[in-house]
Design a protein around this motif. Sequence first.
Motif, PDB file in Angstrom:
ATOM      1  N   HIS A   1       0.903  -1.174  -0.131  1.00  0.00           N
ATOM      2  CA  HIS A   1       0.010   0.027  -0.186  1.00  0.00           C
ATOM      3  C   HIS A   1       1.074   1.195   0.048  1.00  0.00           C
ATOM      4  O   HIS A   1       1.963   1.250  -0.140  1.00  0.00           O
TER       5      HIS A   1
ATOM      6  N   CYS B   1      -4.529   6.008   0.001  1.00  0.00           N
ATOM      7  CA  CYS B   1      -3.602   4.781  -0.399  1.00  0.00           C
ATOM      8  C   CYS B   1      -3.304   5.046  -1.929  1.00  0.00           C
ATOM      9  O   CYS B   1      -4.069   5.254  -2.744  1.00  0.00           O
TER      10      CYS B   1
ATOM     11  N   GLU C   1      -0.987   3.092  -3.679  1.00  0.00           N
ATOM     12  CA  GLU C   1      -0.397   2.089  -4.418  1.00  0.00           C
ATOM     13  C   GLU C   1      -1.388   1.186  -4.730  1.00  0.00           C
ATOM     14  O   GLU C   1      -2.168   0.519  -3.659  1.00  0.00           O
ATOM     15  N   LEU C   2      -1.459   0.711  -5.974  1.00  0.00           N
ATOM     16  CA  LEU C   2      -2.690  -0.234  -6.274  1.00  0.00           C
ATOM     17  C   LEU C   2      -2.393  -1.317  -5.358  1.00  0.00           C
ATOM     18  O   LEU C   2      -1.479  -2.048  -5.278  1.00  0.00           O
ATOM     19  N   CYS C   3      -3.682  -1.743  -4.758  1.00  0.00           N
ATOM     20  CA  CYS C   3      -3.627  -2.917  -3.594  1.00  0.00           C
ATOM     21  C   CYS C   3      -4.698  -3.845  -3.877  1.00  0.00           C
ATOM     22  O   CYS C   3      -4.986  -4.741  -2.949  1.00  0.00           O
TER      23      CYS C   3
ATOM     24  N   HIS D   1      -8.702  -0.600  -3.608  1.00  0.00           N
ATOM     25  CA  HIS D   1      -7.692   0.453  -3.552  1.00  0.00           C
ATOM     26  C   HIS D   1      -8.198   2.032  -3.599  1.00  0.00           C
ATOM     27  O   HIS D   1      -7.898   2.716  -2.910  1.00  0.00           O
TER      28      HIS D   1
ATOM     29  N   MET E   1      -9.656   3.082  -0.340  1.00  0.00           N
ATOM     30  CA  MET E   1      -8.819   2.978   0.846  1.00  0.00           C
ATOM     31  C   MET E   1      -8.366   4.305   1.497  1.00  0.00           C
ATOM     32  O   MET E   1      -7.020   4.689   0.943  1.00  0.00           O
TER      33      MET E   1
END
Lengths: 358, 636, 209
Positions: A182, A217, A219-221, A225, A228
């Motif tokens: 993340h 967030c 970063e692609l999670c 995402h 988030m």
Amino acid sequence: MEVDPRSRTHRRTIVQMVVVGLVASAIGIAWGLYIDWFPVQASTQAKKIDGLWDLMIILAVPVFVLVVTVVLFAVKEFRMRPGEELLDGPNIHGSTKLEIVWTTIPALILFTLVGYAAVVLHDIEKAPANAADELKVDVFGEQFAWTFRYKGADGKPINTTRLRLPEGRSVKFTVRSKDVIHDFWIPAMRMKVDAVPGIPSSYRITPTRLGTYPVVCAELCGLGHSVMRSTVYVMPPAKFQAWMKQASAPPKAAAGGGGGQAAIDAKTLFTDGNGESTACGSCHQLADAGTPSGGIGPDLDKVLSGMSVAMVKESIVNPGAEITKGFPANVMPANFGQTLKPAEIDALAEYLVKSTKK
Amino acid sequence: MPAAVRQPGWTRASAFVVLGIAFSYALSIGLRALFGYDPLLDGEAVLQIALIAVPFFFFVGIGLFDYWGYYMSGKATRPEDHSGHGAKSWKSYFYPNTDHKVIGVQYTVLSFFFLLVGGLFAMLIRAELAQPGRQFIDANTYNGVFSVHASILIFLFVIPVFAGMANYVLPLMIGAPDMAFPRLNALSFWLLPIAGVMMLGSFFAPGGSFASGWTAYAPLSTSAPIGQVFFTIGVQFAGASSIATALNFLVTIITMRAPGMSFFRMPLLVWANFSTSLLVVIATPFIAASQFFVLLDRALGFNFFDNGQGGDVLMYQHVFWFYSHPAVYIMMLPGFGIISEILAVKSRKPIFGYRMMAFSLLAIVALGFTVWAHHMFVSGMQPWIRVPMMITTAIIAVPTGIKIFSWLATLWRGVLHLDTPMLFAMGFLTMFTLGGISGVVLAMIPITIHVSDTYFIVAHIHYVLFGGSLFTIFAGVYYWFPKMTGRMYSERLGKLHFWMTFIFFNATFAPMHLIGLDGMPRRVADYADKYAGWNLAISLASFALGLSTMIFLYNMVSSWRGGPRAVGNPWRALTLEWQVSSPPPVFNFDEIPTVVGGPYEYGVPGARHGVFASSEPPAVTAGSSGPTGPTPTAHE
Amino acid sequence: MEAAAIPAPHTHDPDDHHHGPPEANRSSRVDPQMLGMLLFIISEIMIFGAFFTAYFFVRVVTEGNQWFPFNGDELPKLVAGVNTAILLSSSLTLHWAQTCAKNGNRFGLKAGMLTTFFLGFTFLFIQVNEYIHIGFAPHDHAQGSIFYGLTGLHGAHVFIGLTLLAVVTVRAFRGHFTPEHHDGVEIPGIYWHFVDVMWIVVYTTIYIL
Ligand code: HEA
Ligand code: HEA
Ligand code: CUA
Ligand SMILES: [Cu+2]
């Protein structure tokens, strides 16, 4: 070689072009400095980074203007006119002098930028003078929520989903992830770092402005995402201390297990989790618990009215069974059956039904 | 066996595909029995084996390995009758062919097909993002759509379309009858549709297509549903294709230049592809490895990235970017070559500072290997790596700047023919500069800390890839269209295409800088309401941008079918590909030309780049045209 | 890809020149097939490089990781050492076969190729045996993944090399190759030597260091 009739305008063109270029650069720079590019400045770091951006504008706008101006003037002066279909330009192969110029000048510009960037980088990361006074916060990312851990007054950890920060004090975040990568980003503070499983990362900020700011967030999670998100509350130091004191004091049910069978505080479970479970409040709005609209999960004040305790329990333990319209499936963790004790689930469900009844 | 099954071709290919699927089942069941797994039949296992194995069965079926098969088994190879060479009708383009011109067209057309598909996905992205909240697709599909969008446009459009165009013109330019390894060349092409079918097919996989971005960071990718494997394996095929083509280019350039063509008499397009090929040969194995790691972790439980078992998550990013940064130059350097060709011809002036142009390419190649971690400034890696990477990244702007300024100087005092290729070339000059500058912004660590993973990056990506690469691709396609098809395109539609593209490109991507700086993260299906206004504007502009592509498409198709016939050398260019008919004869040249001067000696009356010994005097005169042009007017 | 380097023997047909392509100019003394193979080997070195990067991260960068022996898992240095010797000797026999091809010694060519193939095959066989008896699996720990990753990658290359050797052997038995035309032995040979050299690097880094 006959004098090219087209080169007669040459000197005047260059003068014109320089003038136009300078004016356009000046306008461009002024405009670039005037525009409000960033979110509000809410940390000392933000101020320095925005300063670097200004330098960037000042140095980069002329480069772009130069290229555009030359292209436009070349079109204006040298485009093929009727009757010139078979004409060729002069057979010029190059000029070492010019090549040296356009190697060194960009190199100097870049040298300036890199130098200043390195200074700024050092500044925004340096520890405060009185390092002992620095607030340390552990940040945990997981699909798809943030949790924060402070060291309470008595050294006991305080877990919460609400990030509270005192104004004017340096804070060091240590960022970790429980699953995938993340990225913990507070746009108003300009700082971010990836939360990497297994590798703690960190940064520090000094908030300079009271208020609430989004945490994102970056970063692609996975599925959730885009939702988030969380919020940071920057509060006056006195208020922050008061909260710290209150939060470190008992009663804290089941903070990490043990602790007898004290009455389960469903509200704390909702806002902060039991130390193992993700806090409901990081995704759900609930007026009674004071959790803000995160937008990830449904606003429980709205959707729960009229639901029975059993239905709510089912929704907690088995969120995939029925998906609330307009919300993504598989975002709400499916493991509350394991991370929460049965008694806690009961308490939560009862609490939710009670507090949303109108 | 009926003859159709014995002959190489689509019937045999279909039969072999069936065979391949059977083989995958057998192998999977056999292996699981051997290792004592239960149940014996596991769909995912079969699928993964099939993704790797079936393409090879297909290649055998369609006949790509026939010749090598004869050779390897020691049978007499049939004397080369050149039956696999040259296109006899449009149908020939659907079979393996060893003629670099046919392969070049196959490559280019297929790549443009993928541009349309990738662009259509972009339209879907923009439709979803037109308003906050959910419009058409859920978060999972959205993630899949932008991942496929980027993967297709990078691995199946930009990289191969450059390889395709160079495939067509490069052997002609250096006076070679074909590429060094024609059969390998055919194989390179056929690897691409395989990769494309996989990437698009991933949408039918259970759990949806691969949804971890074109970067496929572990551990998101190693824990993803089976769709991820379509990327992991598809990229291997695309990568193998790149490597094979690059190797072919390098050998062709080194060993097959016409007599007299020293390295410093090569057209800059050849230099550009030489540099690109070096990058490909050295860097591409790294992405292959990174995807092997993912595959092993995901399918066989390896622990390359499992930190609980001693693995290292960041290792993925280092290996991935060690390829993928050079990859961005793989996607740009051939374009630099195209621009050099066009600017010289269309300004009627030699390239300014030819040698520096060549050296700066090599400098970019060398520096390109030293900057990968600028994609990892916020990744949590060791902090000390950052400043050295910032410095090397900034240095790359210097050779790139040399190129930009040399092009500007080439324009200066030329006679600018402002037709479509030239317009795109000039659009490239300005837009790529902007994209490059935003790259330099990104190299400044403190700024990147804020804007990394925001729409500012998306803006940078599209300014360099669309304003950079795609503009050069359009320029090149218009420029060589007469050579490749023997027809002229419509200049009016071409210009309309340029202006539509130029305007709506900027309208689409320029505002992304703003919302990015203002805090909108990338790769999100939903966003905060305060970005709604800009996003709507962007979406509307992007639809217009999509429509502009339709103009291009219409122009190409209608001109190919019924455009006016093109002469051999409509642009009065000096380089060798223009000294033959349009389209060129099957074997390019009846006799190999001899190179007697530089490739861009415009402005010297009577200058030549290459001459044909037997057909002296050839009408290869500077300032004049090919066989059909009028004689040069006195112009000293 | 590797097939690129398999020289396409130009069956020069002197009277078939009327509608063929013009002979390409040779602008370099390097043989195209040879150059192709060398470039391919550069690519191969890079793919090993990527796996060594993984090795480096697991062994050096990640703190707290131990290298073998640990957890009771050990690498059979000795067996692998013997295996190394086997693979190295196959390079020698290959060289012998190549010399024979140059001198027109057909028996030596065939015998040399057969021996080389046999030695290479033995190497692979022992390697697989090692996997069976080694006592840990790739999913046990990252070290195991690296071990299997690198030796497996190398094993795959041995397999490719063996395929090339098999081709050369078959062709040798079918009467191909003359002292003038033996590129078909030379170029796959380079690949085999590369596989051997790569093994020395793998062996040293994985087993010895
Ligand atoms: C064609 C593809 C291409 C090209 C050519 C470039 C070129 C450059 N890129 Fe870009 N980049 C991408 C494609 C490309 N990039 C992509 C796809 C990503 C995102 C990947 C992802 O995460 O998905 C990315 C991401 C990216 C990042 C990471 C951002 C992040 O994720 O945090 C950085 C950081 O340094 C960067 C920098 C640069 C630089 C410095 C250049 C330089 O090479 C540019 C040099 C050119 C110029 C500077 C203009 C001309 C020069 C002059 C006129 C001279 C004078 C100039 C000055 C003095 C400034 N790029
Ligand atoms: C060469 C590369 C390339 C090209 C050409 C494009 C072209 C376009 N891209 Fe893409 N893009 C990338 C490479 C490219 N992109 C990459 C690498 C990423 C990063 C992905 C990641 O994060 O992993 C990305 C990500 C990306 C995003 C961010 C997604 C996110 O982070 O959530 C967006 C959002 O707007 C976007 C939009 C567009 C648009 C509108 C176009 C347009 O220019 C497309 C226009 C062209 C067409 C549309 C042609 C087809 C037209 C038709 C078929 C007609 C039908 C259309 C109509 C009737 C309107 N792209
Ligand atoms: Cu967590 Cu994105
Ligand atoms: Cu990069």
